[in-house]
Design an enzyme around this catalytic site. Structure first.
Site, short mmCIF file in Angstrom:
data_model
loop_
_atom_site.label_atom_id
_atom_site.label_comp_id
_atom_site.label_asym_id
_atom_site.label_seq_id
_atom_site.Cartn_x
_atom_site.Cartn_y
_atom_site.Cartn_z
N SER A 162 0.81 -1.21 0.00
CA SER A 162 0.00 0.00 0.00
C SER A 162 0.85 1.26 0.00
O SER A 162 1.73 1.43 0.84
CB SER A 162 -0.91 -0.01 1.23
OG SER A 162 -1.42 1.27 1.52
N GLY A 163 0.54 2.18 -0.91
CA GLY A 163 1.23 3.46 -0.94
C GLY A 163 0.95 4.28 0.31
O GLY A 163 1.85 4.91 0.86
N LEU A 164 -0.31 4.27 0.77
CA LEU A 164 -0.66 4.97 1.99
C LEU A 164 0.11 4.40 3.18
O LEU A 164 0.68 5.15 3.98
CB LEU A 164 -2.16 4.86 2.25
CG LEU A 164 -2.65 5.32 3.63
CD1 LEU A 164 -2.33 6.79 3.86
CD2 LEU A 164 -4.15 5.07 3.78
N ASP A 199 0.81 10.77 2.01
CA ASP A 199 0.59 9.97 0.80
C ASP A 199 0.40 10.89 -0.39
O ASP A 199 -0.63 10.89 -1.06
CB ASP A 199 -0.64 9.08 1.02
CG ASP A 199 -0.86 8.09 -0.13
OD1 ASP A 199 0.12 7.80 -0.85
OD2 ASP A 199 -2.01 7.64 -0.31
N ASP A 218 1.20 -0.69 -4.99
CA ASP A 218 0.43 0.53 -5.22
C ASP A 218 1.42 1.59 -5.66
O ASP A 218 2.08 2.23 -4.84
CB ASP A 218 -0.27 0.91 -3.91
CG ASP A 218 -1.02 2.22 -4.00
OD1 ASP A 218 -1.13 2.77 -5.11
OD2 ASP A 218 -1.49 2.70 -2.95
N ASP A 231 1.01 4.45 -7.24
CA ASP A 231 0.49 5.81 -7.46
C ASP A 231 0.33 6.08 -8.96
O ASP A 231 -0.29 5.31 -9.66
CB ASP A 231 1.39 6.84 -6.78
CG ASP A 231 1.37 6.69 -5.26
OD1 ASP A 231 0.42 6.10 -4.74
OD2 ASP A 231 2.32 7.17 -4.60
N GLU A 276 -2.47 4.63 -11.10
CA GLU A 276 -3.74 5.35 -11.14
C GLU A 276 -3.72 6.51 -12.12
O GLU A 276 -2.65 7.06 -12.43
CB GLU A 276 -4.11 5.84 -9.74
CG GLU A 276 -3.12 6.78 -9.10
CD GLU A 276 -3.39 6.99 -7.62
OE1 GLU A 276 -3.87 8.09 -7.27
OE2 GLU A 276 -3.13 6.07 -6.83
N LYS A 317 0.27 12.82 -6.65
CA LYS A 317 -1.11 12.42 -6.41
C LYS A 317 -1.61 12.90 -5.06
O LYS A 317 -0.84 13.33 -4.20
CB LYS A 317 -1.25 10.89 -6.52
CG LYS A 317 -0.36 10.05 -5.60
CD LYS A 317 -0.80 9.94 -4.17
CE LYS A 317 -2.13 9.24 -3.98
NZ LYS A 317 -2.00 7.78 -4.10
N ASN A 350 -4.26 11.48 -1.95
CA ASN A 350 -4.95 10.27 -1.50
C ASN A 350 -6.44 10.36 -1.79
O ASN A 350 -7.08 11.38 -1.55
CB ASN A 350 -4.72 10.06 0.00
CG ASN A 350 -5.29 8.73 0.47
OD1 ASN A 350 -6.48 8.62 0.73
ND2 ASN A 350 -4.43 7.74 0.59
N SER A 351 -6.99 9.27 -2.29
CA SER A 351 -8.37 9.24 -2.76
C SER A 351 -9.40 9.43 -1.66
O SER A 351 -10.53 9.83 -1.93
CB SER A 351 -8.65 7.92 -3.48
OG SER A 351 -7.76 7.72 -4.54
N ARG A 402 -5.72 1.77 -12.46
CA ARG A 402 -6.66 2.20 -11.42
C ARG A 402 -7.46 3.41 -11.88
O ARG A 402 -6.91 4.46 -12.21
CB ARG A 402 -5.88 2.52 -10.15
CG ARG A 402 -6.70 3.14 -9.02
CD ARG A 402 -5.87 3.11 -7.76
NE ARG A 402 -6.32 4.09 -6.76
CZ ARG A 402 -5.84 4.16 -5.53
NH1 ARG A 402 -4.89 3.31 -5.15
NH2 ARG A 402 -6.28 5.06 -4.69
N HIS A 434 -12.21 2.39 -8.19
CA HIS A 434 -12.17 2.91 -6.83
C HIS A 434 -13.42 3.73 -6.54
O HIS A 434 -13.92 4.46 -7.41
CB HIS A 434 -10.93 3.76 -6.63
CG HIS A 434 -10.45 3.82 -5.22
ND1 HIS A 434 -10.92 2.99 -4.23
CD2 HIS A 434 -9.52 4.62 -4.61
CE1 HIS A 434 -10.32 3.27 -3.09
NE2 HIS A 434 -9.47 4.25 -3.29
#
Length: 326
Positions: free
Chosen positions: A69-71, A81, A108, A110, A137, A143, A145-146, A182, A213
């Site tokens: 996970s990038g986060l 992130d 992940d 990004d 993504e 980026k 974070n979503s 993504r 997502h």
């Protein structure tokens, strides 16, 4: 004329000594394992890890694949992130993860840390370290974070993004290395039509799967997408926000793979907060020692027993003699 010019001549077979092909005796390569999970008719699961220790714990829990996970990786490095950790720093982390477990790892990645050139170089470096795939993504670099509230989520031009996916596929050396595209259209508020259009561009470009997502608390976005998608490629989801939806529904709508995206990092965060506060307040370990794993368990996860056996095999036996005092 299509913007996608398949460049299969660029692909080469990786040398057999590469860690890319590392696997246990008789088992498929990690890249092949991940591709099989994505393409399986059975629902597959990837569990989040963010360092070598957590990757080993994920494997011991029984999972068949790891989500890097990038986060979580940025959080354990103490940064946001937002691409504050460089791609080489992330690469160092996933290298330790790949060494710690034989499970396939999906990174992940990004936005691929830049344009097509950064992304295709990343793929080569991931292959060299035995990572099975990357998820890129369709946002702009750096980026956001979503799941952040009230933040703009600008998306990349879909033609440029699709060509980035193609560049990754054209320059991988293992044909089973997976590139997951993504789609952030729902996150950005662009809606179903754009989500479908952008996903189709990416499949045409060669994406092995589409990650759709959504941060709704229900399955509405995913259900709408799946009704119109017609199985053009495997679909991956991340139900962090719609965790109350029964897992059986994911299978029912035709999802391929579910990512449990950040819960090891979040669990570790709470445990460290509580333990640190208790030790600070009590200035003692008396009420903590029985709540944490024994040090021996950490040694076991680190593989100390293997080192002990290796020392017996490879270190010479040295006889220590006592010196006589004169």
């Amino acid at each position: 004329m299509s913007i996608f010019l398949r460049s299969s001549s660029l692909r080469q077979v990786a040398p057999t000594h590469s860690r890319l092909f590392a696997s246990t005796a008789g088992s498929p390569r990690r890249t092949s394992q991940l591709k099989a999970m994505l393409q399986s008719k059975d629902l597959s699961f990837l569990m989040e890890a963010h360092n070598g220790l957590s990757a080993k714990i994920v494997a011991e829990a029984g999972f068949k694949g790891v989500w890097a996970s990038g986060l979580s990786i940025s959080a354990q490095l103490g940064v946001r992130d937002s691409n504050e950790a460089s791609w080489t720093q992330v690469l160092d982390v996933v290298e330790f993860m790949a060494d710690a477990t034989s499970l396939p790892i999906l990174l992940d990645a990004d936005t691929g840390y830049g344009n097509f050139n950064n992304a295709r170089r990343l793929v080569r470096k991931l292959e060299q370290r035995g990572v099975a795939g990357c998820c890129i993504e369709d946002k702009l670099f750096p980026k956001t974070n979503s799941l952040l509230d009230d933040r703009a989520q600008p998306l990349a031009d879909i033609r440029e993004f699709a060509l980035k996916i193609q560049a990754c596929k054209d320059h991988q050396t293992d044909p089973d290395f997976c590139v997951v595209a993504r789609m952030e259209a729902f996150i950005a508020g662009w809606g179903l039509e754009q989500a479908l259009r952008r996903a189709e561009f990416c499949v045409t470009a060669g994406a092995d799967a589409i990650l759709v997502h959504s941060k709704r608390s229900d399955l509405a976005d995913i259900e709408a997408f799946m009704r119109h998608w017609n199985n053009k490629a495997p679909v991956v989801i991340v139900p962090t926000k719609y965790y109350k939806v029964p897992t059986e529904k994911f299978k029912h709508v035709g999802v391929s793979t579910v990512i449990w995206a950040n819960h090891n990092m979040r669990a570790a965060t709470r445990a460290m907060q509580e333990t640190s506060a208790k030790i600070f307040e009590q200035q003692s370990l008396i009420n903590v020692e029985n709540e944490v794993v024994p040090v021996k368990e950490v040694f076991r996860l680190q593989g100390d027993e293997e080192l002990k056996e290796a020392e017996e095999r490879y270190l010479p036996k040295v006889e220590i003699k006592e010196e006589k005092l004169v």
